[in-house]
Design a protein around this motif. Structure first.
Motif, PDB file in Angstrom:
ATOM      1  N   CYS A 146      21.287  64.470  34.590  1.00  0.00           N
ATOM      2  CA  CYS A 146      21.888  63.159  33.587  1.00  0.00           C
ATOM      3  C   CYS A 146      20.487  62.252  33.654  1.00  0.00           C
ATOM      4  CB  CYS A 146      22.687  63.045  33.821  1.00  0.00           C
ATOM      5  SG  CYS A 146      22.815  61.074  33.697  1.00  0.00           S
ATOM      6  N   VAL A 147      19.589  61.849  32.612  1.00  0.00           N
ATOM      7  CA  VAL A 147      19.457  61.566  32.512  1.00  0.00           C
ATOM      8  C   VAL A 147      19.143  60.137  32.467  1.00  0.00           C
ATOM      9  CG1 VAL A 147      17.013  61.187  31.121  1.00  0.00           C
ATOM     10  CG2 VAL A 147      17.700  63.247  31.436  1.00  0.00           C
ATOM     11  N   ILE A 148      18.449  59.667  33.243  1.00  0.00           N
ATOM     12  CA  ILE A 148      18.777  57.555  33.212  1.00  0.00           C
ATOM     13  C   ILE A 148      17.318  56.533  32.946  1.00  0.00           C
ATOM     14  CG2 ILE A 148      18.765  55.403  34.959  1.00  0.00           C
ATOM     15  CD1 ILE A 148      20.788  57.136  36.284  1.00  0.00           C
ATOM     16  N   VAL A 149      18.006  56.308  32.033  1.00  0.00           N
ATOM     17  CA  VAL A 149      16.634  55.373  31.395  1.00  0.00           C
ATOM     18  C   VAL A 149      16.559  54.126  31.444  1.00  0.00           C
ATOM     19  CG1 VAL A 149      15.471  55.125  29.114  1.00  0.00           C
ATOM     20  CG2 VAL A 149      16.774  57.916  29.133  1.00  0.00           C
ATOM     21  N   PRO A 150      15.952  53.585  32.780  1.00  0.00           N
ATOM     22  CA  PRO A 150      15.788  52.159  33.018  1.00  0.00           C
ATOM     23  C   PRO A 150      15.195  51.127  30.870  1.00  0.00           C
ATOM     24  CG  PRO A 150      15.606  53.386  35.011  1.00  0.00           C
ATOM     25  CD  PRO A 150      15.607  54.395  33.657  1.00  0.00           C
ATOM     26  N   THR A 151      15.574  50.557  31.296  1.00  0.00           N
ATOM     27  CA  THR A 151      15.169  49.360  29.907  1.00  0.00           C
ATOM     28  C   THR A 151      14.154  48.155  31.079  1.00  0.00           C
ATOM     29  OG1 THR A 151      16.537  47.694  30.642  1.00  0.00           O
ATOM     30  CG2 THR A 151      17.095  49.748  28.558  1.00  0.00           C
ATOM     31  N   ASP A 152      13.290  47.494  30.569  1.00  0.00           N
ATOM     32  CA  ASP A 152      12.377  46.817  30.942  1.00  0.00           C
ATOM     33  C   ASP A 152      13.263  46.084  31.269  1.00  0.00           C
ATOM     34  OD1 ASP A 152      10.083  48.265  30.336  1.00  0.00           O
ATOM     35  OD2 ASP A 152      10.285  47.145  28.581  1.00  0.00           O
ATOM     36  N   GLY A 153      12.710  45.732  32.994  1.00  0.00           N
ATOM     37  CA  GLY A 153      13.174  44.169  33.662  1.00  0.00           C
ATOM     38  C   GLY A 153      14.783  45.052  35.037  1.00  0.00           C
ATOM     39  N   THR A 154      14.942  46.183  34.319  1.00  0.00           N
ATOM     40  CA  THR A 154      16.236  46.474  34.746  1.00  0.00           C
ATOM     41  C   THR A 154      16.253  46.733  36.399  1.00  0.00           C
ATOM     42  OG1 THR A 154      16.625  48.166  32.927  1.00  0.00           O
ATOM     43  CG2 THR A 154      18.054  48.231  35.658  1.00  0.00           C
ATOM     44  N   ARG A 155      16.984  46.369  36.998  1.00  0.00           N
ATOM     45  CA  ARG A 155      17.024  45.795  38.604  1.00  0.00           C
ATOM     46  C   ARG A 155      16.888  47.224  39.407  1.00  0.00           C
ATOM     47  NH1 ARG A 155      20.067  40.242  39.958  1.00  0.00           N
ATOM     48  NH2 ARG A 155      18.192  38.709  38.888  1.00  0.00           N
ATOM     49  N   PRO A 156      16.252  47.318  40.456  1.00  0.00           N
ATOM     50  CA  PRO A 156      16.230  49.124  41.549  1.00  0.00           C
ATOM     51  C   PRO A 156      18.437  49.562  41.298  1.00  0.00           C
ATOM     52  CG  PRO A 156      15.272  47.483  42.494  1.00  0.00           C
ATOM     53  CD  PRO A 156      15.592  46.721  40.997  1.00  0.00           C
ATOM     54  N   GLU A 157      19.015  47.834  41.940  1.00  0.00           N
ATOM     55  CA  GLU A 157      20.305  48.377  42.334  1.00  0.00           C
ATOM     56  C   GLU A 157      20.766  49.124  41.518  1.00  0.00           C
ATOM     57  OE1 GLU A 157      23.131  49.184  44.886  1.00  0.00           O
ATOM     58  OE2 GLU A 157      21.413  48.665  45.351  1.00  0.00           O
ATOM     59  N   PRO A 158      21.474  48.507  40.331  1.00  0.00           N
ATOM     60  CA  PRO A 158      22.494  49.076  39.465  1.00  0.00           C
ATOM     61  C   PRO A 158      21.539  50.148  39.213  1.00  0.00           C
ATOM     62  CG  PRO A 158      21.994  45.931  38.087  1.00  0.00           C
ATOM     63  CD  PRO A 158      20.474  47.067  40.018  1.00  0.00           C
ATOM     64  N   VAL A 159      21.019  50.614  38.434  1.00  0.00           N
ATOM     65  CA  VAL A 159      20.102  52.200  38.869  1.00  0.00           C
ATOM     66  C   VAL A 159      20.443  53.028  39.790  1.00  0.00           C
ATOM     67  CG1 VAL A 159      18.014  53.514  38.448  1.00  0.00           C
ATOM     68  CG2 VAL A 159      18.093  51.237  37.634  1.00  0.00           C
ATOM     69  N   ARG A 160      20.372  52.784  41.499  1.00  0.00           N
ATOM     70  CA  ARG A 160      20.519  53.733  42.348  1.00  0.00           C
ATOM     71  C   ARG A 160      21.815  53.946  41.871  1.00  0.00           C
ATOM     72  NH1 ARG A 160      23.947  53.487  46.455  1.00  0.00           N
ATOM     73  NH2 ARG A 160      24.038  51.210  46.004  1.00  0.00           N
ATOM     74  N   ARG A 161      23.290  52.685  41.630  1.00  0.00           N
ATOM     75  CA  ARG A 161      24.101  52.875  41.675  1.00  0.00           C
ATOM     76  C   ARG A 161      25.028  53.622  40.897  1.00  0.00           C
ATOM     77  NH1 ARG A 161      28.338  47.651  41.952  1.00  0.00           N
ATOM     78  NH2 ARG A 161      29.653  49.218  42.557  1.00  0.00           N
ATOM     79  N   LEU A 162      24.425  53.423  39.441  1.00  0.00           N
ATOM     80  CA  LEU A 162      24.945  54.816  38.811  1.00  0.00           C
ATOM     81  C   LEU A 162      24.035  56.246  38.814  1.00  0.00           C
ATOM     82  CD1 LEU A 162      25.818  55.089  36.217  1.00  0.00           C
ATOM     83  CD2 LEU A 162      23.417  54.527  34.602  1.00  0.00           C
ATOM     84  N   LYS A 163      22.943  56.617  39.497  1.00  0.00           N
ATOM     85  CA  LYS A 163      22.063  57.353  39.805  1.00  0.00           C
ATOM     86  C   LYS A 163      23.434  58.231  41.024  1.00  0.00           C
ATOM     87  CE  LYS A 163      18.473  59.841  42.083  1.00  0.00           C
ATOM     88  NZ  LYS A 163      16.978  59.506  42.492  1.00  0.00           N
ATOM     89  N   ALA A 164      24.116  57.190  41.975  1.00  0.00           N
ATOM     90  CA  ALA A 164      24.847  57.446  42.835  1.00  0.00           C
ATOM     91  C   ALA A 164      26.528  57.942  41.859  1.00  0.00           C
ATOM     92  CB  ALA A 164      24.924  56.536  44.189  1.00  0.00           C
ATOM     93  N   LEU A 165      26.651  57.307  40.807  1.00  0.00           N
ATOM     94  CA  LEU A 165      27.829  57.739  40.163  1.00  0.00           C
ATOM     95  C   LEU A 165      27.629  59.337  39.456  1.00  0.00           C
ATOM     96  CD1 LEU A 165      30.663  57.268  39.265  1.00  0.00           C
ATOM     97  CD2 LEU A 165      29.429  56.727  36.892  1.00  0.00           C
ATOM     98  N   TRP A 166      26.835  59.004  39.248  1.00  0.00           N
ATOM     99  CA  TRP A 166      26.073  61.121  38.231  1.00  0.00           C
ATOM    100  C   TRP A 166      25.734  62.148  39.295  1.00  0.00           C
ATOM    101  CZ3 TRP A 166      27.930  62.343  34.087  1.00  0.00           C
ATOM    102  CH2 TRP A 166      27.520  60.962  32.873  1.00  0.00           C
ATOM    103  N   GLU A 167      25.274  61.253  40.723  1.00  0.00           N
ATOM    104  CA  GLU A 167      24.787  63.236  41.845  1.00  0.00           C
ATOM    105  C   GLU A 167      26.595  62.595  42.488  1.00  0.00           C
ATOM    106  OE1 GLU A 167      21.180  61.861  43.183  1.00  0.00           O
ATOM    107  OE2 GLU A 167      22.585  60.629  44.220  1.00  0.00           O
TER     108      GLU A 167
END
Length: 306
Positions: A146-167
């Motif tokens: 699964c590829v996650i594509v953070p947009t400009d200014g995306t905070r690390p925590e929402p990315v971390r949670r979404l990554k954890a979901l996909w994992e």
């Protein structure tokens, strides 16, 4: 597994969203899963089979109180859905998508995401030719990327949670720039689908090959083209219209390669053909070594979904 989101809203209830729901249930990753779809028939089927915990009639209703919203609709419908749900999103929530094009999705969705809501686009590189609410299965994402594509200014925590979901749903996760993502999927997915559609169309046009022969003798490569070409036509129409530049670039390269092979066949250049096929065969070996397929021939094709 620990619960990652309290309430997940799935907008669209086809193969990907259905598989997400089943995979989240398998891993105990969400407290409640709410779903909706544009079609009354789809919503009724989802209720009948218990695909999600609760089915509602509108996207606006689905996103209320959700801390994760997943846009699982055709790429061409993303803007309208985002406009509908924007005013109803919960502050602090994350909005993601599963579209196979990223630049146009970002351009379509981002303007409708209010301040205080995080937009983290995504793309699971997994699927089958099947569609609809009955097509999902919990194992779809196992050992797929699964590829996650953070947009400009995306905070690390929402990315971390979404990554954890996909994992938690079984995926390997990578991050990528949207334009590079669109070029990569043009190579590995979009152009191959277009070629498959074309090959099946060519067979249909060659009246010297009867319909019965096409069906009867399709135990070889042509059968695999027909499997790919059976994919959802609405989804793929939107993919090509929204990843136009990258797809045309790859098709241009494909045309050049095809002309070179035509020339080699016409001139009897066996050395060129052998060298070319040897190089491309190595790519197949690399896919197997990466764990993205097996070397079992399975010419009879197991009935297990894959």
């Amino acid at each position: 597994m620990t619960q990652i989101y309290d309430r997940v809203a799935l907008i669209g209830l086809g193969l990907i969203a259905g598989s997400m729901s089943l995979a989240m249930r398998r891993g105990g990753l969400a407290g409640e899963i709410v779903g909706t779809a544009r079609s009354v028939e789809t919503r009724d089927v989802a209720r009948e089979i218990g695909l999600v915990d609760r089915v509602v009639d509108t996207a606006a209703e689905a996103v209320k109180g959700a801390d994760l919203v997943v846009l699982a609709v055709p790429v061409g419908a993303m803007a309208d859905v985002a406009a509908e749900i924007g005013p109803h999103l919960t502050p602090g929530a994350t909005v993601t998508d599963v579209g196979s094009v990223k630049r146009t999705v970002i351009d379509a969705v981002a303007p409708h995401i209010p301040d205080g809501v995080h937009f983290v686009p995504g793309h699971p590189l997994a699927g089958t030719e099947h569609s609809g609410p009955r097509s999902g299965f919990a194992e779809l994402f196992d050992k797929k990327w699964c590829v996650i594509v953070p947009t400009d200014g995306t905070r690390p925590e929402p990315v971390r949670r979404l990554k954890a979901l996909w994992e938690g749903m079984g995926s390997f996760v990578d991050e990528m720039d949207p334009d590079h993502h669109d070029l990569v999927v043009a190579v590995v997915s979009h152009a191959p689908h277009l070629i498959a559609y074309t090959m099946v169309g060519v067979a249909d046009d060659l009246r010297r090959v009867t319909d019965s022969e096409v069906i009867k003798y399709s135990a070889g490569g042509f059968r695999d083209f027909t499997r790919i070409a059976a994919s959802d036509p609405v989804m793929w129409r939107d993919v090509f219209l929204n990843n136009r530049d990258a797809t045309l670039e790859i098709l241009g390269r494909f045309t050049e390669e095809l002309f070179a092979l035509q020339r080699a066949i016409r001139t009897g250049d066996g050395d060129h053909l052998h060298a070319y096929f040897t190089r491309t065969r190595a790519i197949r070996r690399g896919i197997i070594e990466a764990g993205q397929d097996t070397d079992a021939p399975d010419f009879g094709r197991s009935k297990v979904k894959s």
